[in-house]
Scaffold this motif. Structure first.
Motif, mmCIF file in Angstrom:
data_model
loop_
_atom_site.group_PDB
_atom_site.id
_atom_site.type_symbol
_atom_site.label_atom_id
_atom_site.label_comp_id
_atom_site.label_asym_id
_atom_site.label_seq_id
_atom_site.Cartn_x
_atom_site.Cartn_y
_atom_site.Cartn_z
ATOM 1 N N PHE A 153 0.876 -1.507 0.116
ATOM 2 C CA PHE A 153 -0.274 -0.131 0.201
ATOM 3 C C PHE A 153 0.650 1.468 -0.049
ATOM 4 O O PHE A 153 0.734 2.809 -0.410
ATOM 5 N N PHE A 166 -3.066 -0.887 -5.090
ATOM 6 C CA PHE A 166 -3.977 -1.768 -4.332
ATOM 7 C C PHE A 166 -4.603 -3.294 -5.654
ATOM 8 O O PHE A 166 -5.161 -4.711 -4.565
ATOM 9 N N ARG A 217 -2.739 -7.090 -0.778
ATOM 10 C CA ARG A 217 -4.645 -6.832 -0.267
ATOM 11 C C ARG A 217 -4.894 -8.149 -0.605
ATOM 12 O O ARG A 217 -5.943 -8.626 0.853
ATOM 13 N N GLN A 244 -4.829 -10.829 2.544
ATOM 14 C CA GLN A 244 -5.751 -10.314 3.154
ATOM 15 C C GLN A 244 -7.188 -10.443 3.785
ATOM 16 O O GLN A 244 -7.457 -10.596 4.689
ATOM 17 N N GLN A 245 -7.669 -9.678 2.461
ATOM 18 C CA GLN A 245 -8.997 -9.977 2.716
ATOM 19 C C GLN A 245 -9.338 -11.807 2.534
ATOM 20 O O GLN A 245 -10.240 -12.039 3.132
#
Length: 563
Positions: free
Chosen positions: A317, A546, A551, A554-555
């Protein structure tokens, strides 16, 4: 320690490194990037796939652009470590022995995710069975179903033999590994001392399984006749209600996974919506795909980010701070990446590419819905454009060996290239793989993607381009619906909402594509380099920061693995 692993990730193909041809394309690259980010984030994961001794294939193109294939053979002994356990599966009432080879994926902090590649090429097996794990997506439906027995059922048994006793989640990357759920169901039935599964068994397995579906194209979902399923799997089906695995009278791997998973997701917001329409009875979420940032950032941009954004590998990020990198440094860094591509193209094809000319890139699997020829639809319009501004085009991609239509698409690009020369310089580079993928996505000036909506589940090639400051000019489908800020991160082709038939859609998209090139992209590139650099900078800062697997992982951890 092996006992600490809690997530098992199963995929028919995994792109582990440039040296191992154990992947065909986007699904395998996503799997590899997923595992690399799991290692970076210290996610307690172990992965399972097949060995694929003959790889996918080496692509040969003749003078007319017709594709032929040669095995991409490699030596497992040079790259992997054989493991001692042996397990077996029953296929057509035969006992087939399996072994596993270990490959370790080390993260940025040296945390390791082990990957086990299953192999049936051992002396105890008959000649046909020894070749079961040889070829990725090879053979007929019968060969494919037997492979899926090895992957799903054999994979669960191998993990147990290797000592992974505390696994809590089994993640199926597409439906090829869905038989693992049936194997887990059998385990619950046997542990309870019964011969028939019941609702409690289904709930127990349901709580363990996660399923990611990757395609809105019906042909992408594995289905096998009931007769073949009964012949190959035998008694493995007898213990369970047919509604668990059967749809329209066939063994359906997608429905098997849907019925036995507590969490199901599509791979972009739009794809989640499309999947909910396709499978209306099921709750389907979406987690948009990403790419592994450090893997898909070319060396010149890695060096630039190390200078301006220390820590970007550990926290992707941070790439949002690319907005502070001066335009001239962005342009100079991209120039180094472009120089590498131009030198490769000229060395391999003698095409006479020029580093100062706007270069468009298109590299995807050759499939009808990806429409590789959309840019070439109107040769006269393209020639007219080239008279105002010089253009260079780089194409790449493989067609499945049995996909004659896909092979004709490649041949069509070759034919159009001859028609466009010398005004438009077009090359088709064979053997699109990880190495060539990085060279093209980082070296072109604009990334082109032209799928027929809504058939693009996600797409990830444009994400790789964005990490290298290459903006996309793409149809608004898949991930690009989320990633496109018009004129800021790139440019959209066509409309977000559409009602056209496929033929009308192609005509309108081609017209939109030519218009954006003529009116926006070419003038910006040729006359306003600072303006173009600003789009490049936003591609990195907004999309690169993004649309990455850090990311994404992590989701998965928060939504699917440990909600």
């Amino acid at each position: 320690m092996t006992t600490e692993r809690r997530i098992a990730y199963f995929s028919m193909e995994i792109a582990l490194s440039e040296e191992l041809p154990t992947y065909a394309g986007g699904l395998g690259v996503l799997a590899g990037d997923t595992i690399r980010s799991a290692a970076d984030l210290r996610v307690p994961m172990v992965a399972v796939t097949l060995l694929h001794r003959k790889g996918y294939f080496d692509q040969r193109l003749d003078a007319d652009g017709w594709q032929s294939e040669q095995p991409a053979e490699w030596s497992p002994e040079r790259h992997l470590v054989e493991q001692p356990p042996r397990v077996s599966v029953e296929i057509e009432a035969r006992t087939v022995q399996l072994r596993a080879w270990r490959y370790e994926v080390a993260g940025v902090g040296q945390f390791v995710v082990p990957v086990y590649l299953l192999d049936t090429d051992i002396a105890e097996n008959g000649e046909w069975d020894r070749k079961l794990t040889d070829t990725l997506y090879g053979g007929d439906d019968h060969y494919r179903l037997c492979q899926e027995v090895v992957l799903g059922m054999g994979g669960v048994r191998m993990l147990q033999a290797l000592g992974y006793a505390k696994l809590q989640r089994y993640h199926m990357n597409e439906g090829h590994s869905s038989l693992l759920a049936l194997e887990l169901l059998d385990e619950h039935v046997a542990a309870a001392g019964r011969t028939q599964s019941n609702r409690d068994d289904v709930i127990a397995v349901h709580d363990k399984c996660v399923f990611t579906t990757h395609t809105p194209v019906p042909a992408g979902h594995d289905r096998f006749s009931q007769e073949m399923a009964e012949r190959v799997l035998g008694s493995a089906l007898n213990s369970h209600d047919q509604d668990i695995y059967s749809h329209d009278g066939r063994l359906n791997m997608t429905y098997l996974a849907l019925n036995l998973s507590h969490y199901v997701n599509g791979v972009a917001k739009k794809h989640g919506e499309v999947s909910r329409h396709m499978f209306a009875k099921y709750q389907i979420d979406s987690i948009t795909n990403g790419v592994h940032a450090a893997t898909w950032t070319t060396r010149p941009f890695q060096q630039l980010f190390d200078q301006h954004i220390p820590g970007w590998r550990e926290d992707n990020f941070n790439l949002r701070y690319a907005l502070s990198i001066p335009h001239n440094e962005i342009l100079e860094t991209h120039g180094r990446a472009k120089k590498a591509l131009v030198e490769y193209v000229n060395r391999e094809t003698n095409a006479g590419f020029n580093e100062d000319v706007l270069t468009l890139g298109f590299a995807r699997r050759a499939a009808t819905y990806k429409r590789p020829g959309l840019l070439l639809e109107d040769a006269e319009r393209l020639l007219e454009l080239s008279r105002k501004h010089a253009l260079q085009l780089v194409f790449a991609g493989k067609a499945h060996p049995r996909d004659q239509t896909g092979k004709k698409l490649i041949q069509h690009v070759f034919q159009q290239a001859k028609q466009l020369r010398p005004s438009v310089n077009l090359v088709f580079l064979p053997n699109y793989d990880m190495r060539l993928g990085l060279l093209i996505t980082s070296g072109v000036d604009v990334w082109l993607n032209t799928p027929q909506p809504p058939l693009e589940a996600s797409g990830t090639s444009g994400m790789k381009a964005a990490l290298n400051g290459v903006p996309s000019l793409s149809v608004l489908d898949g991930w690009w619906i989320e990633g496109c800020i018009e004129g800021v991160t790139g440019w959209g082709i066509g409309e977000r909402q559409r009602d056209e038939r496929p033929h009308e859609c192609a005509e309108n998209d081609a017209c939109s594509l030519y218009g954006k090139l003529e009116d926006v992209v070419l003038p910006l590139f040729c006359r306003d380099r600072d303006g173009f650099a600003e789009v490049m900078r936003h591609a990195i800062a907004l999309n690169g920061s993004f649309f990455n697997t850090q990311r994404m992982m992590q989701q998965y951890v928060l939504k699917a693995y440990f909600p």
